[in-house]
Design a protein around this motif. Structure first.
Motif, PDB file in Angstrom:
ATOM      1  N   LEU A 181     -27.290 -48.394 -16.295  1.00 23.37           N
ATOM      2  CA  LEU A 181     -28.732 -48.524 -16.421  1.00 23.37           C
ATOM      3  C   LEU A 181     -29.392 -47.154 -16.519  1.00 23.37           C
ATOM      4  N   ASP A 182     -30.337 -47.035 -17.438  1.00 25.75           N
ATOM      5  CA  ASP A 182     -31.124 -45.816 -17.603  1.00 25.75           C
ATOM      6  C   ASP A 182     -32.330 -45.910 -16.668  1.00 25.75           C
ATOM      7  N   VAL A 183     -32.210 -45.296 -15.507  1.00 25.34           N
ATOM      8  CA  VAL A 183     -33.244 -45.400 -14.478  1.00 25.34           C
ATOM      9  C   VAL A 183     -34.542 -44.753 -14.934  1.00 25.34           C
ATOM     10  N   SER A 184     -34.471 -43.663 -15.662  1.00 27.90           N
ATOM     11  CA  SER A 184     -35.682 -42.986 -16.129  1.00 27.90           C
ATOM     12  C   SER A 184     -36.480 -43.873 -17.077  1.00 27.90           C
ATOM     13  N   ALA A 185     -35.787 -44.572 -17.988  1.00 30.44           N
ATOM     14  CA  ALA A 185     -36.479 -45.474 -18.905  1.00 30.44           C
ATOM     15  C   ALA A 185     -37.125 -46.627 -18.152  1.00 30.44           C
ATOM     16  N   MET A 186     -36.448 -47.139 -17.142  1.00 31.17           N
ATOM     17  CA  MET A 186     -36.993 -48.231 -16.339  1.00 31.17           C
ATOM     18  C   MET A 186     -38.244 -47.774 -15.590  1.00 31.17           C
ATOM     19  N   ALA A 187     -38.212 -46.551 -15.091  1.00 31.41           N
ATOM     20  CA  ALA A 187     -39.373 -46.017 -14.371  1.00 31.41           C
ATOM     21  C   ALA A 187     -40.572 -45.853 -15.302  1.00 31.41           C
ATOM     22  N   ARG A 188     -40.327 -45.353 -16.504  1.00 27.82           N
ATOM     23  CA  ARG A 188     -41.434 -45.173 -17.455  1.00 27.82           C
ATOM     24  C   ARG A 188     -42.011 -46.530 -17.875  1.00 27.82           C
ATOM     25  N   ALA A 189     -41.162 -47.512 -18.075  1.00 28.35           N
ATOM     26  CA  ALA A 189     -41.624 -48.831 -18.508  1.00 28.35           C
ATOM     27  C   ALA A 189     -42.419 -49.550 -17.417  1.00 28.35           C
ATOM     28  N   SER A 190     -42.225 -49.152 -16.181  1.00 32.42           N
ATOM     29  CA  SER A 190     -42.878 -49.824 -15.051  1.00 32.42           C
ATOM     30  C   SER A 190     -44.351 -49.466 -14.925  1.00 32.42           C
ATOM     31  N   THR A 191     -44.758 -48.317 -15.433  1.00 25.70           N
ATOM     32  CA  THR A 191     -46.107 -47.826 -15.161  1.00 25.70           C
ATOM     33  C   THR A 191     -47.190 -48.745 -15.707  1.00 25.70           C
ATOM     34  N   SER A 192     -46.931 -49.407 -16.830  1.00 24.12           N
ATOM     35  CA  SER A 192     -47.953 -50.273 -17.438  1.00 24.12           C
ATOM     36  C   SER A 192     -48.182 -51.553 -16.649  1.00 24.12           C
ATOM     37  N   LEU A 193     -47.328 -51.845 -15.683  1.00 24.07           N
ATOM     38  CA  LEU A 193     -47.447 -53.071 -14.895  1.00 24.07           C
ATOM     39  C   LEU A 193     -48.241 -52.857 -13.608  1.00 24.07           C
ATOM     40  N   LEU A 194     -48.522 -51.623 -13.274  1.00 26.18           N
ATOM     41  CA  LEU A 194     -49.229 -51.331 -12.029  1.00 26.18           C
ATOM     42  C   LEU A 194     -50.694 -51.754 -12.119  1.00 26.18           C
ATOM     43  N   GLY A 195     -51.256 -52.111 -10.967  1.00 23.82           N
ATOM     44  CA  GLY A 195     -52.656 -52.512 -10.906  1.00 23.82           C
ATOM     45  C   GLY A 195     -52.813 -54.020 -10.822  1.00 23.82           C
ATOM     46  N   GLU A 196     -54.050 -54.461 -10.989  1.00 22.05           N
ATOM     47  CA  GLU A 196     -54.350 -55.899 -10.903  1.00 22.05           C
ATOM     48  C   GLU A 196     -54.205 -56.540 -12.282  1.00 22.05           C
ATOM     49  N   HIS A 197     -53.370 -57.570 -12.359  1.00 21.60           N
ATOM     50  CA  HIS A 197     -53.124 -58.266 -13.620  1.00 21.60           C
ATOM     51  C   HIS A 197     -52.864 -59.738 -13.332  1.00 21.60           C
ATOM     52  N   ASP A 198     -52.901 -60.523 -14.389  1.00 21.23           N
ATOM     53  CA  ASP A 198     -52.412 -61.895 -14.334  1.00 21.23           C
ATOM     54  C   ASP A 198     -50.917 -61.848 -14.660  1.00 21.23           C
ATOM     55  N   PHE A 199     -50.078 -62.134 -13.649  1.00 23.20           N
ATOM     56  CA  PHE A 199     -48.636 -62.015 -13.796  1.00 23.20           C
ATOM     57  C   PHE A 199     -47.981 -63.354 -14.145  1.00 23.20           C
ATOM     58  N   LEU A 200     -48.693 -64.203 -14.886  1.00 20.44           N
ATOM     59  CA  LEU A 200     -48.150 -65.514 -15.238  1.00 20.44           C
ATOM     60  C   LEU A 200     -46.784 -65.403 -15.914  1.00 20.44           C
ATOM     61  N   SER A 201     -46.588 -64.413 -16.765  1.00 17.31           N
ATOM     62  CA  SER A 201     -45.317 -64.258 -17.472  1.00 17.31           C
ATOM     63  C   SER A 201     -44.181 -63.811 -16.555  1.00 17.31           C
ATOM     64  N   PHE A 202     -44.515 -63.434 -15.339  1.00 14.88           N
ATOM     65  CA  PHE A 202     -43.511 -62.931 -14.404  1.00 14.88           C
ATOM     66  C   PHE A 202     -43.351 -63.829 -13.177  1.00 14.88           C
ATOM     67  N   CYS A 203     -43.813 -65.063 -13.219  1.00 15.16           N
ATOM     68  CA  CYS A 203     -43.705 -65.889 -12.026  1.00 15.16           C
ATOM     69  C   CYS A 203     -43.704 -67.367 -12.376  1.00 15.16           C
ATOM     70  N   LYS A 204     -43.331 -68.154 -11.396  1.00 14.65           N
ATOM     71  CA  LYS A 204     -43.396 -69.601 -11.498  1.00 14.65           C
ATOM     72  C   LYS A 204     -44.666 -70.029 -10.772  1.00 14.65           C
ATOM     73  N   PRO A 205     -45.706 -70.427 -11.499  1.00 14.57           N
ATOM     74  CA  PRO A 205     -47.001 -70.679 -10.852  1.00 14.57           C
ATOM     75  C   PRO A 205     -47.010 -71.946 -10.012  1.00 14.57           C
ATOM     76  N   ARG A 206     -47.829 -71.937  -8.991  1.00  7.63           N
ATOM     77  CA  ARG A 206     -48.045 -73.121  -8.160  1.00  7.63           C
ATOM     78  C   ARG A 206     -49.326 -73.797  -8.617  1.00  7.63           C
ATOM     79  N   ASP A 207     -49.301 -75.116  -8.675  1.00  3.93           N
ATOM     80  CA  ASP A 207     -50.453 -75.871  -9.165  1.00  3.93           C
ATOM     81  C   ASP A 207     -51.725 -75.479  -8.422  1.00  3.93           C
ATOM     82  N   GLY A 208     -52.750 -75.109  -9.190  1.00  2.19           N
ATOM     83  CA  GLY A 208     -54.049 -74.806  -8.611  1.00  2.19           C
ATOM     84  C   GLY A 208     -54.197 -73.435  -8.004  1.00  2.19           C
TER      85      GLY A 208
END
Length: 320
Positions: A181-208
């Motif tokens: 695994l290229d740890v440096s590439a993973m670290a750079r790719a992570s920065t755009s995910l920081l902060g408040e977002h709707d993480f629907l694409s990254f989770c299994k939502p609970r009804d309501g």
């Protein structure tokens, strides 16, 4: 939970249990609605052989083992509320739960010793819990303390070994990964995910419930020789709270970057897609979920006592 214990939530009239005081003929009766003390338990567990935290009929769970142990010690049915419901196979070093114990029950725990009741509880739990669950500390907390809704943030760590030189068959909290695994590439790719977002694409939502979360930290490192977890690939993930499967999906998306199968912009594209449809070759879709065994709940943080009630009210409102 022994069937002989009545369920207070389903009982219309006060229920009484006989609570032994430790000496022959010395008994006290506790009733539902009696004054209680709220206790916080800090615990750890190896999640390998559990079907997750939450109690499930016919399955071995952490909640089931803890509540059964409490019932054996306290001779009354007690329910625990937890900071984070970990999935099957997920571990914890810094899990937190709370429960309400009638004072008349709590007072029985030291027996003839001069120990504090909470210290006696920890000692007695050690004698009845299985070896893969440990309660480290019990303490009395204000009634406003809520292990789940009162938390300010939670920190998880995900550990991978990506080569034979660092594979350790004794580590059950590390995912054995067969590609470098290229740890440096993973670290750079992570920065755009920081902060408040709707993480629907990254989770299994609970009804309501909302899937909006605030991701405070998503950091990757390969610790040097002499440091804890040396040679492993370690992700540290911190957020106010997590949706179901969110951490495993974040890691799964970034593993694809670390292997070179996806570009560094791909996690941001997944985030923007806001979908539960699986990702296709063009990159649009939800994130893949990585296996549970490398994931550990590391720490849960809480505000000062005077801010507990306000924090719990805010968290309940935000999560629907």
């Amino acid at each position: 939970m022994p069937a002989a214990f009545p369920d207070p939530a389903r009982t219309a009239t006060p229920v009484e249990w006989t609570v032994p005081r430790g000496a022959p003929g010395d008994e006290r009766t506790a009733a539902v609605g009696a004054p209680t003390a709220r206790l916080r338990l800090d615990l750890s567990y190896d999640g390998t052989d559990f079907r997750g935290w939450a109690a499930q009929p016919g399955r071995r769970t952490v909640q089931g083992e803890v509540e059964e142990a409490l019932a054996r010690i306290c001779r009354v049915p007690l329910r625990v509320s937890v900071a984070g419901r970990t999935d099957a196979g997920v571990h914890a070093r810094g899990q937190v739960c709370h429960l309400d114990v009638p004072h008349v029950v709590l007072d029985t725990l030291p027996g003839r010793s001069d120990r504090r009741p909470v210290d006696a509880l920890v000692t007695r739990l050690a004698g009845v819990l299985p070896s893969d669950v440990v309660v480290h500390v019990a303490r009395e907390v204000p009634d406003d303390f809520d292990a789940r809704f009162g938390a300010l943030w939670r920190r998880y760590r995900y550990r991978l070994s990506d080569g034979p030189a660092v594979h350790d068959p004794l580590r059950r909290d590390v995912l054995r990964h067969r590609r470098h695994l290229d740890v440096s590439a993973m670290a750079r790719a992570s920065t755009s995910l920081l902060g408040e977002h709707d993480f629907l694409s990254f989770c299994k939502p609970r009804d309501g419930a909302t899937t909006i979360r605030t991701l405070r930290e998503l950091r990757w490192e390969r610790p040097d020789i002499g440091r804890a977890d040396e040679g492993l690939v370690v992700a540290t993930v911190v957020a106010d709270a997590f949706c179901h499967h969110m951490v495993r999906s974040l890691v799964g998306a970034l593993i694809a970057v670390g292997e070179g199968r996806r570009g560094e912009d791909w996690p941001a594209e997944v985030l923007a897609a806001r979908t539960r449809e699986a990702a296709t070759r063009d990159g649009r879709g939800s994130a893949p979920i990585c296996p549970p065994q490398g994931l550990t709940l590391d720490h849960v943080a809480y505000p000062p006592d005077e801010e507990l009630a306000a924090r719990a009210a805010l968290a309940r409102a935000r999560r629907g």
